[in-house]
Structures are given as C-alpha cells and as structure tokens.
Scaffold this active site. Structure first.
Site, PDB file in Angstrom:
ATOM      1  N   GLU A  38      -1.666   4.744  -3.624  1.00  0.00           N
ATOM      2  CA  GLU A  38      -2.967   5.342  -4.078  1.00  0.00           C
ATOM      3  C   GLU A  38      -3.040   6.635  -3.209  1.00  0.00           C
ATOM      4  OE1 GLU A  38      -3.349   1.059  -5.184  1.00  0.00           O
ATOM      5  OE2 GLU A  38      -2.830   2.265  -3.571  1.00  0.00           O
ATOM      6  N   ARG A 251       6.303  -3.210   2.524  1.00  0.00           N
ATOM      7  CA  ARG A 251       4.936  -2.683   2.330  1.00  0.00           C
ATOM      8  C   ARG A 251       4.132  -2.517   3.498  1.00  0.00           C
ATOM      9  NH1 ARG A 251       2.021  -1.204  -2.307  1.00  0.00           N
ATOM     10  NH2 ARG A 251      -0.156  -1.425  -2.201  1.00  0.00           N
TER      11      ARG A 251
END
Length: 263
Positions: A38, A251
C-alpha cells in the site's frame, strides 16, 4: 515482542510524535498506508502532491516495520514519515491533535473507525484511495449487527476511489453514498514517475548482468510457509530451464532466517 515494531519508535504507535510538525498552523495532508504494498501504491500520489504544492507539509504513515525500512529513503524531503497510531481513542486523539491534518488520504482497505469518526467530528475530510474490500470483510460487515456501524463510518468519507466495479458495488451495498464513489483506475499507474521507473528498470537489468543474463523469476512478499511451495515449483521449472534463478523475498524481513533454513 515478535519483532514487528520499531525498537525505538514504538511510542509513535501511541500517538506520540518523534519529530516537530512542519510549519505549525499551516494545512497538512496525511497519507496513510498499512504495509509495503500500500505504501508503494501511495508513493506516486505523494510525489505528485509534493510537486504540485511545493510548500505543503505532507505526512506519510505506515503500520509495518518492513514498509518503514523500504519507503523511508524514497520520499521527497518535504514528507515527514511516522508510524501510524493504533486505532484507539487516546492514540488517535493525540495524533490528530498534534499533526492537525486538513485532509486524510487512506490507501486501499485502511478503514479505521476511531480515526474516521474522530476526523469527521473535527471537520477533516477523509478519502479512501485505491479502495478495496475483500469478500471476507464484506460478509463480516454485512451482518445485521455490524451493518449500521460500518454504514455510519463509510458515510463519513468524503471520497471513495474503488479499484474495480466489484469493489464499488460492495461499498454501495454497505451504504456508502453513491455520489461519493468515483473511478480513477489504479492510482499506482495514474501519476507515473518516469525517473523512478527507469531507475527500477536499470536495477533489474543490472541484476540480470550480475548473474550473466540467466533467466530470473521472483517470488515476492511471501508469507511464512509459502517458500516450501515456491521451492517445489522451482524444482519443476529448472527441469525445463536448468539455469533459471529464483529470488525469494519474504514479506517480513525476520522470516529470512526461516527461508534460508528451508533452502
């Protein structure tokens, strides 16, 4: 305790600033993105805003440590970076009270009730960019008990820019006023940064040259346990492409040790 917070900047999560607000009393725009994906989606819009309004103070917040490590060195000098406050009343009130944003731009699925309701009470406009809502979240919020609450929260948004028609329909079914929903496509590509894209492309080319132009594929932003699946796939692919190189990118940086053990 799990190493997911910054060791010295965790007070920011409680709404305590670590730097001074630039130009006290002037308007300030707050961009918020939860994680690396994001945050990267927000970067072109942040840069574009900084170019259009050179003197405007801009605040960018993210939640995860991985986003902080990557994004902190990619921002224009005018942008202040902080960790996002927890969505509890005290932290939100402290954060908004200090930074006094004139506009809050949330990325993708960052719907935080205390933040949105507090901003509405103070007359601060809140927009949701690249808006998306998973089917799981939609089903959870559609139940009779939750629908009135989420509908109230969504009614306080000034603008919703969904990623697709499906996403727009989900927001409408949760009673987001239709006149607040507008399409703009994926904002990652709406305001391109040619210099940044060329730099990223050159980085990829340098990587290929470093490995003698071997074919490369990358599994990026993988969660713990997914590396085992990726390695099995790679084992099949190298039967057809013996020189194929796999790059694994967890991640969460702390998972690198776990990936190295599996490899």
């Amino acid at each position: 305790m799990r190493g997911l917070e910054h060791p010295s900047r965790w007070p920011e999560r409680l709404g305590r600033p670590s730097v001074a607000r630039p130009r006290s009393g002037s308007p300030l725009v707050w961009f918020h993105a939860v994680s690396l994906g994001e945050g990267m989606a927000a970067l072109p819009v942040v840069r574009h805003c900084a170019r259009l309004h050179p003197g405007l103070p801009i605040l960018l917040t993210t939640t995860t440590l991985s986003a902080f490590e990557v994004i902190k060195d990619m921002l224009p000098d005018v942008v202040v970076y902080q960790f996002a406050p927890l969505d509890c009343p005290d932290a939100i009130e402290s954060f908004i009270g200090y930074w006094k944003p004139s506009l809050i731009l949330l990325m993708e699925s960052e719907l935080w009730p205390n933040l949105i309701m507090s901003a509405a009470e103070k007359g601060i406009a809140v927009a949701l960019l690249n808006a998306r809502m998973s089917l799981k979240s939609f089903n959870r919020w559609s139940v009779p008990l939750g629908l009135p609450l989420v509908s109230l929260m969504l009614s306080k948004l000034s603008l919703v820019i969904p990623l697709s028609t499906t996403q727009a329909v989900r927001f409408q079914l949760l009673h987001t006023p239709p006149y607040k929903i507008h399409f703009a496509g994926d904002l990652k590509y709406a305001v391109g940064d040619v210099e940044v894209r060329e730099k990223e492309l050159n980085t990829i080319k340098d990587l290929q040259r470093q490995f003698n132009d071997r074919p490369i594929w990358m599994a990026a932003s993988i969660h713990r346990g997914e590396e085992e699946v990726i390695l099995r796939v790679h084992g099949e692919l190298i039967k057809a492409y013996p020189s194929l190189l796999l790059i694994l990118v967890p991640r969460h940086p702390q998972d690198i040790k776990n990936v190295s053990l599996v490899c």
